[in-house]
Design a protein around this motif. Structure first.
Motif, mmCIF file in Angstrom:
data_model
loop_
_atom_site.group_PDB
_atom_site.id
_atom_site.type_symbol
_atom_site.label_atom_id
_atom_site.label_comp_id
_atom_site.label_asym_id
_atom_site.label_seq_id
_atom_site.Cartn_x
_atom_site.Cartn_y
_atom_site.Cartn_z
ATOM 1 N N GLY A 11 98.494 5.721 115.960
ATOM 2 C CA GLY A 11 99.210 6.000 114.719
ATOM 3 C C GLY A 11 98.664 7.177 113.950
ATOM 4 O O GLY A 11 98.842 7.269 112.728
ATOM 5 N N ILE A 12 97.989 8.115 114.635
ATOM 6 C CA ILE A 12 97.424 9.282 113.954
ATOM 7 C C ILE A 12 97.774 10.568 114.685
ATOM 8 O O ILE A 12 98.078 10.564 115.881
ATOM 9 N N THR A 13 97.725 11.661 113.931
ATOM 10 C CA THR A 13 97.887 13.008 114.477
ATOM 11 C C THR A 13 96.664 13.819 114.098
ATOM 12 O O THR A 13 96.309 13.893 112.908
ATOM 13 N N LEU A 14 95.996 14.411 115.071
ATOM 14 C CA LEU A 14 94.844 15.267 114.771
ATOM 15 C C LEU A 14 95.344 16.596 114.212
ATOM 16 O O LEU A 14 96.209 17.237 114.795
ATOM 17 N N ASP A 15 94.761 17.013 113.076
ATOM 18 C CA ASP A 15 95.216 18.238 112.406
ATOM 19 C C ASP A 15 94.283 19.415 112.655
ATOM 20 O O ASP A 15 94.706 20.462 113.126
ATOM 21 N N ARG A 16 93.012 19.269 112.317
ATOM 22 C CA ARG A 16 92.071 20.376 112.549
ATOM 23 C C ARG A 16 90.660 19.822 112.681
ATOM 24 O O ARG A 16 90.317 18.796 112.082
ATOM 25 N N GLU A 17 89.849 20.555 113.446
ATOM 26 C CA GLU A 17 88.468 20.128 113.651
ATOM 27 C C GLU A 17 87.619 20.548 112.453
ATOM 28 O O GLU A 17 87.671 21.698 112.009
ATOM 29 N N LEU A 18 86.842 19.602 111.951
ATOM 30 C CA LEU A 18 85.958 19.875 110.822
ATOM 31 C C LEU A 18 84.596 20.359 111.286
ATOM 32 O O LEU A 18 84.006 21.263 110.712
ATOM 33 N N ARG A 19 84.064 19.716 112.315
ATOM 34 C CA ARG A 19 82.792 20.150 112.900
ATOM 35 C C ARG A 19 82.657 19.501 114.266
ATOM 36 O O ARG A 19 83.290 18.489 114.553
ATOM 37 N N GLY A 20 81.826 20.097 115.093
ATOM 38 C CA GLY A 20 81.654 19.578 116.442
ATOM 39 C C GLY A 20 80.232 19.722 116.910
ATOM 40 O O GLY A 20 79.463 20.518 116.376
ATOM 41 N N GLY A 21 79.889 18.924 117.920
ATOM 42 C CA GLY A 21 78.548 18.978 118.488
ATOM 43 C C GLY A 21 78.596 18.562 119.935
ATOM 44 O O GLY A 21 79.660 18.451 120.534
ATOM 45 N N HIS A 22 77.405 18.334 120.509
ATOM 46 C CA HIS A 22 77.335 17.958 121.920
ATOM 47 C C HIS A 22 77.668 16.486 122.133
ATOM 48 O O HIS A 22 78.109 16.090 123.204
ATOM 49 N N GLN A 23 77.457 15.665 121.109
ATOM 50 C CA GLN A 23 77.655 14.234 121.250
ATOM 51 C C GLN A 23 78.964 13.763 120.626
ATOM 52 O O GLN A 23 79.581 12.824 121.100
ATOM 53 N N SER A 24 79.405 14.420 119.562
ATOM 54 C CA SER A 24 80.624 13.986 118.887
ATOM 55 C C SER A 24 81.313 15.172 118.221
ATOM 56 O O SER A 24 80.697 16.213 118.000
ATOM 57 N N ARG A 25 82.585 14.958 117.912
ATOM 58 C CA ARG A 25 83.372 15.948 117.188
ATOM 59 C C ARG A 25 84.099 15.220 116.072
ATOM 60 O O ARG A 25 84.469 14.056 116.207
ATOM 61 N N VAL A 26 84.300 15.925 114.958
ATOM 62 C CA VAL A 26 84.905 15.314 113.779
ATOM 63 C C VAL A 26 86.172 16.077 113.419
ATOM 64 O O VAL A 26 86.150 17.303 113.273
ATOM 65 N N TRP A 27 87.266 15.327 113.268
ATOM 66 C CA TRP A 27 88.575 15.923 112.999
ATOM 67 C C TRP A 27 89.173 15.341 111.726
ATOM 68 O O TRP A 27 88.982 14.170 111.404
ATOM 69 N N LEU A 28 89.925 16.191 111.015
ATOM 70 C CA LEU A 28 90.805 15.719 109.959
ATOM 71 C C LEU A 28 92.112 15.313 110.612
ATOM 72 O O LEU A 28 92.637 16.038 111.469
ATOM 73 N N ALA A 29 92.624 14.146 110.251
ATOM 74 C CA ALA A 29 93.831 13.620 110.892
ATOM 75 C C ALA A 29 94.775 13.054 109.842
ATOM 76 O O ALA A 29 94.378 12.742 108.713
ATOM 77 N N THR A 30 96.022 12.927 110.238
ATOM 78 C CA THR A 30 97.025 12.264 109.405
ATOM 79 C C THR A 30 97.332 10.902 110.012
ATOM 80 O O THR A 30 97.632 10.799 111.205
ATOM 81 N N SER A 31 97.231 9.869 109.176
ATOM 82 C CA SER A 31 97.582 8.522 109.622
ATOM 83 C C SER A 31 99.027 8.230 109.236
ATOM 84 O O SER A 31 99.449 8.490 108.102
ATOM 85 N N HIS A 32 99.767 7.680 110.179
ATOM 86 C CA HIS A 32 101.165 7.324 109.933
ATOM 87 C C HIS A 32 101.309 5.817 109.744
ATOM 88 O O HIS A 32 102.430 5.294 109.742
#
Length: 278
Positions: A11-32
Motif C-alpha cells: 500500500g505504498i509508493t516509494l518517492d525519493r531516497e533520503l539516504r543510503g548505506g551498505h546495510q540499509s537505505r531510507v526512502w520517503l514514501a506515500t502510503s495509500h
C-alpha cells in the motif's frame, strides 16, 4: 534494492531516497492506506546482512520502548505487519518527522542528548529482548573492567540518530545496533562518535570534543537514575576504539558498513584510528 512495484502490495509508493548505506537505505514514501494519502519513511534493510530473528527482536524492542519513552519514533504497520519481506530485503515504516540532526558543538543540543540517553536507559531497563551483546563488545579481545550496569543499549546513540523537530521535540531513531552491554560503554560509544565528528584522530581530541564531553556527561549524570564512573566511560571509549582498529585489520569480520566501504573511506578511518598506512 527491490523493484519499486514490489511495494505496491504494502500500500505504498516509494518517492525519493533520503539516504543510503551498505546495510540499509531510507526512502520517503506515500502510503495509500487510510482515508487519504500520507507520508511515511521506509527503511529497506538487506536481508543478507542481518538475521531475521534479530531484526524482529529489535523492532519489537523499539515498539515496547516507545510505550515508555515518547521520544522514540514509533513503528507504522504495513499490510498489518511491523516488518515485511520484499524480495531479499526487509521493509520497515515510520512516520515522517521534519527536523534537523543535532549539532555536537551546540550546548543545548548536546545537553538534550545527555538527558535523552539517561531517560532512554531508564526505559530500556523496563523491557527484555533476545539479543546478543552489542557488536563492539564481541570483537577482538574481551574488555576488562566493564562488569556492572549491564542492560539493553541503543547501540548507536549519536547526533545523526537524533532529530529535533520544529516544535523543539527530540526524536530517537534507528535501533538497528541495539543489544546488551554496560551503560558506560554506550556513553563511551557516543563520545567516540563525537570524537569522529570533531577531531582529526582518536589520539588528538579537539577542544570541541572536550567541550562536548563535559556538556554531555554532565547532562546525563544530572538525569540518570544510576551513577556512572567516568573511568569506566573511558574504558568503554577505549573498547569502541579498539573495535574499530580490529575491524580495519580484519575486514572480513567487520560490520558491513566498514567491510564494503570505499578505499577512500578506509583511509579516513585508519587515519582517525591512528593506524600507520603504507
Amino acid at each position: 534494492m527491490p523493484r519499486h512495484s514490489e511495494f505496491a502490495r504494502l500500500g505504498i509508493t516509494l518517492d525519493r531516497e533520503l539516504r543510503g548505506g551498505h546495510q540499509s537505505r531510507v526512502w520517503l514514501a506515500t502510503s495509500h492506506q487510510g482515508r487519504s494519502p500520507h507520508d511515511l519513511v521506509i527503511k529497506i534493510v538487506d536481508g543478507a546482512v542481518d538475521d531475521r530473528d534479530h531484526v524482529i527482536a529489535r523492532l519489537r524492542l523499539r515498539d515496547q520502548v516507545a510505550r515508555y519513552d515518547d521520544r522514540v519514533v514509533p513503528l507504522v504497520p504495513l499490510a498489518g505487519a511491523m516488518v515485511n519481506r520484499v524480495e531479499h530485503c526487509f521493509a520497515i515504516a515510520s512516520p515522517r518527522i521534519d527536523g534537523r540532526f543535532l549539532d555536537v558543538t551546540n550546548r543545548p543540543d548536546v545537553e538534550r542528548m545527555g538527558r535523552a540517553l539517561a531517560r532512554l536507559h531508564q526505559s530500556l531497563r523496563l523491557v527484555q529482548a533476545e539479543l546478543p551483546m552489542v557488536r563492539a563488545l564481541r570483537t577482538g579481545t574481551p574488555v576488562e573492567g566493564l562488569h556492572d550496569n549491564h542492560q539493553l543499549l541503543h547501540g548507536d546513540f549519536g547526533p545523526t540518530n537524533l532529530l529535533l523537530d520544529g516544535e523543539g521535540r527530540l526524536w530517537i531513531l534507528d535501533f538497528d545496533d541495539c543489544g546488551y552491554g554496560p551503560v558506560e560503554f554506550e556513553l563511551g560509544n557516543t563520545l567516540f562518535m563525537a570524537l569522529f565528528e570533531t577531531s582529526p584522530s582518536l589520539n588528538q581530541p579537539s577542544d570541541e570534543y572536550r567541550q562536548f564531553r563535559r556538556w554531555f556527561l554532565g547532562a546525563y549524570r544530572a538525569s540518570a537514575e544510576l551513577s556512572v564512573s567516568e573511568l569506566l566511560v573511558d574504558i568503554g571509549l577505549q573498547a569502541r576504539s579498539d573495535a574499530l582498529r580490529y575491524w580495519l585489520s580484519h575486514l572480513d569480520e567487520a560490520p558491513i558498513g566498514i567491510k564494503n566501504a570505499t578505499e577512500t573511506w578506509h583511509r579516513r578511518l585508519r587515519a582517525f584510528a591512528g593506524i600507520i598506512q603504507p
